[in-house]
Design a protein around this motif. Structure first.
Motif, PDB file in Angstrom:
ATOM      1  N   GLY A 139      21.616  30.946 -32.677  1.00 48.85           N
ATOM      2  CA  GLY A 139      20.768  32.404 -32.953  1.00 48.85           C
ATOM      3  C   GLY A 139      21.266  33.519 -32.080  1.00 48.85           C
ATOM      4  N   LYS A 140      20.672  34.459 -31.495  1.00 54.73           N
ATOM      5  CA  LYS A 140      20.851  35.592 -30.576  1.00 54.73           C
ATOM      6  C   LYS A 140      21.321  34.776 -29.129  1.00 54.73           C
ATOM      7  N   SER A 141      22.298  35.221 -28.503  1.00 53.24           N
ATOM      8  CA  SER A 141      22.755  34.412 -27.266  1.00 53.24           C
ATOM      9  C   SER A 141      21.649  34.846 -26.515  1.00 53.24           C
ATOM     10  N   ALA A 142      21.101  33.668 -25.693  1.00 57.77           N
ATOM     11  CA  ALA A 142      20.051  33.584 -24.768  1.00 57.77           C
ATOM     12  C   ALA A 142      20.692  32.776 -23.409  1.00 57.77           C
ATOM     13  N   ALA A 143      21.857  32.835 -23.224  1.00 58.04           N
ATOM     14  CA  ALA A 143      22.386  32.000 -22.121  1.00 58.04           C
ATOM     15  C   ALA A 143      22.022  32.516 -20.838  1.00 58.04           C
ATOM     16  N   GLN A 144      21.686  31.684 -19.986  1.00 53.16           N
ATOM     17  CA  GLN A 144      21.065  31.984 -18.585  1.00 53.16           C
ATOM     18  C   GLN A 144      22.339  32.528 -17.904  1.00 53.16           C
ATOM     19  N   GLU A 145      22.007  34.023 -17.450  1.00 55.41           N
ATOM     20  CA  GLU A 145      23.140  34.903 -16.872  1.00 55.41           C
ATOM     21  C   GLU A 145      23.664  33.969 -15.593  1.00 55.41           C
ATOM     22  N   GLY A 146      24.835  33.927 -15.399  1.00 55.75           N
ATOM     23  CA  GLY A 146      25.650  33.535 -14.270  1.00 55.75           C
ATOM     24  C   GLY A 146      25.492  32.076 -14.193  1.00 55.75           C
ATOM     25  N   VAL A 147      25.340  31.301 -15.498  1.00 61.15           N
ATOM     26  CA  VAL A 147      25.076  29.890 -15.486  1.00 61.15           C
ATOM     27  C   VAL A 147      26.056  29.585 -16.514  1.00 61.15           C
ATOM     28  N   ILE A 148      27.502  28.917 -16.289  1.00 60.92           N
ATOM     29  CA  ILE A 148      28.328  28.402 -17.352  1.00 60.92           C
ATOM     30  C   ILE A 148      28.146  27.023 -17.682  1.00 60.92           C
ATOM     31  N   THR A 149      27.745  26.722 -18.991  1.00 62.90           N
ATOM     32  CA  THR A 149      27.634  25.254 -19.529  1.00 62.90           C
ATOM     33  C   THR A 149      28.792  24.586 -20.003  1.00 62.90           C
ATOM     34  N   ARG A 150      29.767  25.305 -20.744  1.00 61.43           N
ATOM     35  CA  ARG A 150      30.821  24.865 -21.179  1.00 61.43           C
ATOM     36  C   ARG A 150      31.911  25.861 -21.285  1.00 61.43           C
ATOM     37  N   ILE A 151      33.180  25.379 -21.023  1.00 61.62           N
ATOM     38  CA  ILE A 151      34.351  26.441 -21.218  1.00 61.62           C
ATOM     39  C   ILE A 151      35.329  25.928 -22.188  1.00 61.62           C
ATOM     40  N   TYR A 152      35.595  26.408 -23.214  1.00 59.12           N
ATOM     41  CA  TYR A 152      36.762  26.090 -23.966  1.00 59.12           C
ATOM     42  C   TYR A 152      37.969  26.977 -23.897  1.00 59.12           C
ATOM     43  N   GLY A 153      39.109  26.433 -23.313  1.00 57.01           N
ATOM     44  CA  GLY A 153      40.148  26.824 -23.095  1.00 57.01           C
ATOM     45  C   GLY A 153      41.471  26.988 -24.031  1.00 57.01           C
ATOM     46  N   VAL A 154      41.466  28.040 -24.908  1.00 61.16           N
ATOM     47  CA  VAL A 154      42.266  27.938 -25.880  1.00 61.16           C
ATOM     48  C   VAL A 154      43.903  28.123 -25.508  1.00 61.16           C
ATOM     49  N   GLU A 155      44.654  27.170 -25.750  1.00 59.34           N
ATOM     50  CA  GLU A 155      46.045  27.256 -25.239  1.00 59.34           C
ATOM     51  C   GLU A 155      47.009  26.473 -26.116  1.00 59.34           C
ATOM     52  N   SER A 172      37.714  21.137  -9.967  1.00 56.04           N
ATOM     53  CA  SER A 172      36.569  20.145 -10.306  1.00 56.04           C
ATOM     54  C   SER A 172      35.703  20.539 -11.572  1.00 56.04           C
ATOM     55  N   LEU A 173      36.267  20.933 -12.549  1.00 55.34           N
ATOM     56  CA  LEU A 173      35.770  21.502 -13.690  1.00 55.34           C
ATOM     57  C   LEU A 173      35.942  20.420 -14.985  1.00 55.34           C
ATOM     58  N   GLU A 174      36.463  19.258 -14.537  1.00 55.21           N
ATOM     59  CA  GLU A 174      36.751  18.283 -15.853  1.00 55.21           C
ATOM     60  C   GLU A 174      35.543  18.041 -16.714  1.00 55.21           C
ATOM     61  N   SER A 175      34.412  18.246 -16.131  1.00 53.35           N
ATOM     62  CA  SER A 175      33.093  17.925 -16.880  1.00 53.35           C
ATOM     63  C   SER A 175      32.667  19.025 -17.723  1.00 53.35           C
ATOM     64  N   ALA A 176      33.404  20.202 -17.421  1.00 54.78           N
ATOM     65  CA  ALA A 176      32.989  21.490 -18.194  1.00 54.78           C
ATOM     66  C   ALA A 176      34.031  22.049 -18.930  1.00 54.78           C
ATOM     67  N   TYR A 177      35.222  21.885 -18.535  1.00 57.77           N
ATOM     68  CA  TYR A 177      36.200  22.713 -19.195  1.00 57.77           C
ATOM     69  C   TYR A 177      37.001  21.913 -19.997  1.00 57.77           C
ATOM     70  N   GLN A 178      37.279  22.259 -21.443  1.00 51.78           N
ATOM     71  CA  GLN A 178      37.984  21.385 -22.406  1.00 51.78           C
ATOM     72  C   GLN A 178      39.128  22.353 -23.114  1.00 51.78           C
ATOM     73  N   ILE A 179      40.314  21.738 -22.866  1.00 49.46           N
ATOM     74  CA  ILE A 179      41.540  22.436 -23.250  1.00 49.46           C
ATOM     75  C   ILE A 179      41.601  22.274 -24.903  1.00 49.46           C
ATOM     76  N   VAL A 180      41.570  23.521 -25.600  1.00 45.85           N
ATOM     77  CA  VAL A 180      41.820  23.568 -27.078  1.00 45.85           C
ATOM     78  C   VAL A 180      43.238  23.706 -27.388  1.00 45.85           C
ATOM     79  N   PRO A 181      43.902  22.632 -28.091  1.00 43.56           N
ATOM     80  CA  PRO A 181      45.306  22.795 -28.101  1.00 43.56           C
ATOM     81  C   PRO A 181      45.913  23.413 -29.514  1.00 43.56           C
ATOM     82  N   VAL A 182      45.115  24.145 -30.022  1.00 48.18           N
ATOM     83  CA  VAL A 182      45.343  24.974 -31.283  1.00 48.18           C
ATOM     84  C   VAL A 182      45.356  26.245 -31.234  1.00 48.18           C
TER      85      VAL A 182
END
Length: 308
Positions: A139-155, A172-182
């Motif tokens: 639904g509408k974005s209700a993410a907690q401001e200043g708290v990142i839960t997941r990062i998708y890096g498109v490359e 040290s972001l292995e658990s939060a950052y995922q490379i998107v290779p497409v």
């Protein structure tokens, strides 16, 4: 406070800077070819597109990227902290900081990866977004401001991935950052990569000096818009087409004849702000050219936030 008028020397150097930048890129081509020969990647030498990707990676990771990170960081960090309005950096917050599920477009060699720890708390989801591997709508974005839960890096450029992985590990972001290779067009295609992002599931998009080179910008920017939740924010720092004088527009077009061939397909004359504005309805737009940029700049920028 008014911006000081540039001196004649500063103006002349400003006009020459694009050609200096191109020459620096050209200087990296022999080194790129030598590295490919040493690595036995002979096939790349006979593929113009693959050679250009390898060349740009060499230039960006060793020459351009580190300098741009320092200079642009003075704008990008405040932008993601919610301290930018009308193209200017402010001392205090004027808008929400980045948070929730983040989609970084054009992650490249990981130039900005460490910045996420600088601007927000990283609190990765304890498990994948869902049993089927999707990041679902909420639904509408209700993410907690200043708290990142997941990062998708498109490359989609595989030459960048080793550098990007090292940057992720260093931060040290292995658990939060995922490379998107497409590419952008395949973000929701789980058959092509180890994951899938559902449309309407992203809290924040970050694009930093990357939309200049994406293919079919009208289609792909509309596609990115569709991934934002209602209330989601698109943080943008991009260079754009000159709009402020006929002679600067003409000069920029001249430089652009050569620019994409030396800079990995980057185009100077894209109307990126206009394209994002027309991607769909926005609840609020606070985007402008930084007032501190001089009139003779061949690479003017836009800085700010689009809120869906």
């Amino acid at each position: 406070m008014s911006t000081p008028q540039p001196t004649l020397k500063e103006t002349i150097l400003g006009f020459l800077n694009p050609w200096v930048f191109l020459s620096l890129s050209a200087s990296c081509l022999p080194r790129t070819i030598l590295n490919l020969l040493k690595e036995g990647r002979y096939g790349v030498l006979f593929s113009p597109s693959q050679l250009q990707e390898a060349w740009f990676t060499q230039f960006w990771t060793t020459v351009a990227g580190p300098n741009i990170r320092v200079n642009a960081g003075e704008r990008v960090v405040p932008l993601l902290q919610g301290r930018v309005t009308r193209g200017e950096v402010t001392e205090s917050k004027v808008g929400p900081a980045i948070g929730g599920t983040v989609l970084e477009v054009g992650a490249g060699a990981g130039l900005w990866v460490d910045m996420y720890r600088q601007v927000a708390q990283i609190s990765p989801s304890p498990s994948p977004p869902s049993a089927d591997g999707l990041t679902h709508r909420a639904g509408k974005s209700a993410a907690q401001e200043g708290v990142i839960t997941r990062i998708y890096g498109v490359e989609p450029n595989p030459n960048q991935h080793p550098h990007l992985r090292r940057a992720i590990a260093a931060a040290s972001l292995e658990s939060a950052y995922q490379i998107v290779p497409v590419g952008i067009e395949d973000l929701d295609n789980g058959a092509l990569w180890d994951g899938r992002v559902e449309k309407g599931s992203v809290d924040c998009i970050v694009s930093i000096l990357c939309l200049c080179s994406i293919p079919d910008p009208d289609t792909n920017i509309r596609e990115l818009y569709s991934y934002l939740k209602k209330g989601g924010r698109w943080y943008v720092y991009e260079h754009v087409r000159c709009e402020y004088s006929w002679y600067m527009r003409l000069y920029q077009r001249l430089v652009n004849v050569f620019w994409p061939h030396f800079l990995g397909g980057c185009l100077l004359t894209r109307q990126t702000e206009k394209t994002i504005r027309e991607a769909g309805p926005w609840e609020h737009i606070d985007v402008a050219r930084p007032p501190i940029e001089p009139w003779y700049g061949v690479v003017p920028h836009m800085l700010g936030v689009f809120t869906k």
